[in-house]
Structure formats: C-alpha cells, structure tokens
Design a protein around this motif. Structure first.
Motif, short mmCIF file in Angstrom:
data_model
loop_
_atom_site.label_atom_id
_atom_site.label_comp_id
_atom_site.label_asym_id
_atom_site.label_seq_id
_atom_site.Cartn_x
_atom_site.Cartn_y
_atom_site.Cartn_z
N ALA A 189 0.85 -1.19 0.00
CA ALA A 189 0.00 0.00 0.00
C ALA A 189 0.89 1.24 0.00
CB ALA A 189 -0.91 0.02 1.22
N ILE A 190 0.58 2.16 -0.89
CA ILE A 190 1.25 3.47 -0.92
C ILE A 190 0.33 4.42 -0.18
CG2 ILE A 190 2.20 5.28 -2.37
CD1 ILE A 190 2.33 3.18 -4.65
N TYR A 203 0.00 7.21 -8.18
CA TYR A 203 -0.63 6.24 -9.08
C TYR A 203 0.35 5.71 -10.12
CZ TYR A 203 -5.10 7.30 -6.94
OH TYR A 203 -6.12 7.44 -6.04
N GLU A 206 2.03 3.00 -8.23
CA GLU A 206 1.09 1.87 -8.12
C GLU A 206 1.12 1.04 -9.40
OE1 GLU A 206 -3.45 1.79 -6.71
OE2 GLU A 206 -3.23 2.41 -8.81
N ARG A 207 1.10 1.70 -10.54
CA ARG A 207 1.10 0.99 -11.82
C ARG A 207 2.39 0.20 -12.02
NH1 ARG A 207 1.11 5.07 -15.05
NH2 ARG A 207 3.26 4.90 -15.78
N LYS A 210 2.46 -2.94 -9.95
CA LYS A 210 1.57 -3.94 -10.55
C LYS A 210 2.21 -4.57 -11.78
CE LYS A 210 -2.90 -2.16 -8.97
NZ LYS A 210 -4.19 -1.53 -9.38
N CYS A 216 -0.84 -3.98 -5.39
CA CYS A 216 -0.48 -2.67 -4.86
C CYS A 216 -1.63 -1.71 -5.05
CB CYS A 216 0.77 -2.13 -5.57
SG CYS A 216 1.27 -0.48 -5.02
N GLU A 217 -1.84 -0.83 -4.09
CA GLU A 217 -2.85 0.21 -4.26
C GLU A 217 -2.47 1.46 -3.46
OE1 GLU A 217 -6.41 -0.53 -1.12
OE2 GLU A 217 -6.36 -1.95 -2.80
N VAL A 218 -2.92 2.58 -3.96
CA VAL A 218 -2.79 3.85 -3.26
C VAL A 218 -3.96 3.97 -2.28
CG1 VAL A 218 -2.84 6.37 -3.50
CG2 VAL A 218 -1.61 4.96 -5.20
#
Length: 438
Positions: A189-190, A203, A206-207, A210, A216-218
């Motif tokens: 997690a960011i 983001y 995040e990309r 992935k 992964c997610e913000v």
C-alpha cells in the motif's frame, strides 16, 4: 563541449521553431500526469541541465559521506538518551522513531538538496528530505519530453540519463526482501493524506508495482483498519504486508487519532513500513543544529566534523536575540519552520524589502522557526520561451536522490527568486550526464 551554449546558439538561430517546440512541450506536460489541475502543472525551461562524469563522481562522494553521517545520527539516537534530548521531540514521536524496522536499510530513500557551483565543484547544503520524497516521475517524464525539444534533438548526442521511477521500485523491493517476515510477493500500500499528496505520482508507482507482478494500491492513510493482527485497506479489503509511507511525519503527528489503526499496526510489528519514522531525524530542520552540536560530533570522525562545518549553513533557533542579529543583515539570512515541506512558510531576506523582512522575522520569533545562513545559489542562463523572448539568470538547486545509501540521480530546479520551490516560481528541467569520450 559546452552543450548548453550549443543549444543557446541553436535557439537564437531558430527562434520561431524553438518557441513552437517549447509550446508543444508545455502542452504535452499539461496533458500528462504532471498536471495536477488548473495552474498546477510542471513548468520547465528550454535548456536542460548537463553534468559531467566528474560532477557525477562528486555527487556520489557527497551521498556516500552524508549517508554515513546520517547512519551514525540514527544509531546514536537509538542508543543515547542525551542525543535524543538534542532533538526535543515529543514522547509520542520519540516512541515511533525508536521502532526499528525489520529490514536492513536505515534510510530507504532520501534527497539531499545542495547549492552546487558547477565551476568550482564546491557546494553548500540546503536541506535533507527523507519524508515523502517525491518528484521522481516528474524527473523521468521531463527527460522523455526532451524528444519534443528542437534544440536538444539538434545536438544528435547520446547522454546518460539516470531513471528514477523503476529504479526506486526495484530498490524498494530489494529492501523488502531483507525483511524476514515478508512473503516473496507482499501486498503493498502506498499511503498518504491523499488531499495533500502528489497524487498523480503515487498512481504512477502503483502501476509500476503492478507491472512487476505485485498487488499494490494507493490508500489514504486514514482508510486503514487494524484487526486480527493484520492491517487492511478499507478501500479494497486487501490485507497489507508492507507500507510505502509518503505521508510526512508532521502530518501524521497532527492527525494521530485519525491514523490510529496505522500506528497500532506499526507498534505491534504487524506490518512492514518502508519509510520508518527514524528518517524524521534527518528530515527535521533541527538536524543542522544537531550535526554541529559537540555532543553529537563525538560520534563522528575528525574528517566528518570538518566536512559538516565546511558545507552546512549556520542555523539558530529564531529567538529574540537571533532576530535582533539578523534583522539588519537581511540578504545573509533565510527563516523557515523547523518541520515543513514544499518550502511552506519559508522567507528569504533577498526576496523582501527591509520592512517586510523585519515584519516576518519578528512575527515568527519563538514560533518553532529557525534562522539559517543564506547560501547564494549558483546561477545559470536559461530561457522560458513560452512566456518570454529573453534569457534570464536562474538560481540552481541540485537535488541528489539517494536510494538505500547510493546516489540514484538528480532533480534540477531553477528559479528567478531567492527561494527555489513551486510556490516561488520554480522551474524544473531534465538532467543529463555527458558520457566520457572513448
């Protein structure tokens, strides 16, 4: 070869073409993730920053020396109560700083901002950024947009570019793999206060995570839930193994109740956090005073002490006595909050008239401010072809990115005012290294 001069000559010989090129670059920036909305997009100039391999070696040496010094500060803070008193942090923050991460890196990411004289190779420190270190994607994209720059493309020369986005993700994952409690592919997690964040860049990362095969997610730092000895994202329901902390310590400490689940999970060691709170020791503006304190300097070698004293600007708490000392000598001083980012609340005497300077100095007495010796930035000629026809002299700030103790690249910012920051007419330019001739 002086590539900046070569570009200037080309611009002068191709004025209309160069203006069209600059406008196309700006329109491309505005259409990209470097546009945060409205007037909040990255401004640039037409001539990038060129550094030699000698400069690169100089930057590597600065990073190596300062990382060794920073490491000693963190270890001394952990072991010596008298050193902890030098910082004067609250008990709540001290407790967080003393939580040792499970991985090997003392400072996973940092940017050391310096005023660098390109002729003499001498420098002075501006500040150290270890909390929420950003703009890696800005640097990457501006280098990519050089393909739109007519004068640069006319050089027809191959330069070394130090990419900062994928490189940081690789270093991040390498650090994760030194944590014995993390699985092979941890969920990431960011986290930040998303209403304050450099959101588009989060983001981008995040990309990239992935693309490398990681979940992964913000997530807003306030949208985390701690239960059953695990930290969860309330956004997706994903169980989180490792946190990439972009939330600065100051914002965390001012919102402790709102981030209680995040803090509880860290204290229980039920989540790994890359960007542990020990990095605040270097980020906080009091580090300048600490580095010059005799109690701290007993941990350094004589060479390190001399290095610090040569390159670190004199720094004092902004008390009444200090205010009286600096009011009549405005061009030699700058005042700033002890714990801030993005140059918020910073005032340089060179940008104000005498009465304005006296007003600001007196207003911030005993309000957690410091007064710092003003280092006159190195100036170079450049041109903003979107808005002007003439060249100007710009002050330079050289940001040295440090990934896990190693020099990773440069963030080059310029300004025609005394303070170099977004709110003070900052321009960001691509950075390139001239390859050695074979």
């Amino acid at each position: 070869m002086n590539y900046a001069l070569k570009m200037k000559n080309y611009i002068d010989e191709h004025r209309i073409e160069s203006k069209e090129s600059a406008l196309k670059t700006t329109m491309t920036i505005q259409a990209s993730e470097l546009n945060a909305g409205g007037p909040n997009y990255t401004r640039t100039l037409h001539i990038p920053k060129f550094y030699t391999q000698e400069d690169k070696k100089r930057f590597e040496s600065i990073v190596d020396t300062m990382y060794q010094i920073f490491s000693k500060v963190i270890k001394a803070y952990q072991s010596d109560e008298e050193i902890r008193k030098l910082f004067g942090f609250s008990k709540e923050l001290e407790e967080l700083i003393l939580l040792k991460p499970r991985y090997d890196s003392l400072i996973p990411i940092c940017r050391v901002d310096i005023f660098y004289d390109e002729k003499t190779k001498e420098f002075g420190f501006c500040e150290f950024n270890t909390d929420g270190t950003s703009a890696m994607n800005e640097n990457k994209r501006l280098n990519e947009f050089l393909s739109l720059n007519n004068a640069f493309m006319a050089l027809d020369t191959d330069f070394e570019i130090m990419e900062l986005v994928n490189t940081w993700v690789d270093v991040f994952l390498k650090i994760c793999h030194t944590d014995p409690k993390l699985k092979e592919k941890p969920n990431i997690a960011i986290v930040d206060f998303l209403d304050k964040a450099y959101l588009n860049e989060l983001y981008v990362f995040e990309r990239v995570f992935k693309e490398k095969g990681y979940q992964c997610e913000v997530v807003d730092i306030r949208n985390l839930e701690y239960r059953d000895h695990k930290l969860w994202s309330t956004k997706s329901g994903m169980q989180l193994d490792v946190i990439y902390r972009r939330a600065v310590t100051k914002d965390v400490m001012e919102n402790l109740e709102l981030v209680k689940d995040f803090i509880d999970a860290i204290k229980a060691d039920d989540v790994s956090i890359i960007g542990a709170f020990q990095t605040q020791l270097i980020h906080h503006k009091c580090i300048n005073q600490v580095l010059l304190a005799p109690l701290m300097q007993k941990y350094f070698t004589q060479e390190e002490v001399a290095y610090i004293e040569k390159h670190l600007p004199k720094t004092y708490d902004l008390t009444k006595d200090v205010a009286d000392m600096i009011k009549e000598d405005k061009n030699q001083w700058i005042i700033k909050p002890k714990d801030s980012y993005a140059a918020k609340g910073v005032w340089a005497g060179v940008d104000l008239n005498t009465e304005e300077w006296k007003h600001e100095v007196e207003h911030w007495i005993d309000k957690d401010y410091i007064a710092q010796e003003y280092i006159t930035p190195y100036k170079t000629e450049n041109i903003d072809l979107v808005n002007y026809d003439d060249y100007q002299m710009y002050s330079n700030l050289t940001g040295l990115y440090v990934y896990d103790g190693k020099f990773a690249g440069v963030y080059s910012r310029l300004s025609d005012s005394g303070i170099i920051s977004t709110q003070y007419n900052e321009k960001t330019v691509p950075t390139l290294f001239i390859k050695e001739e074979s």
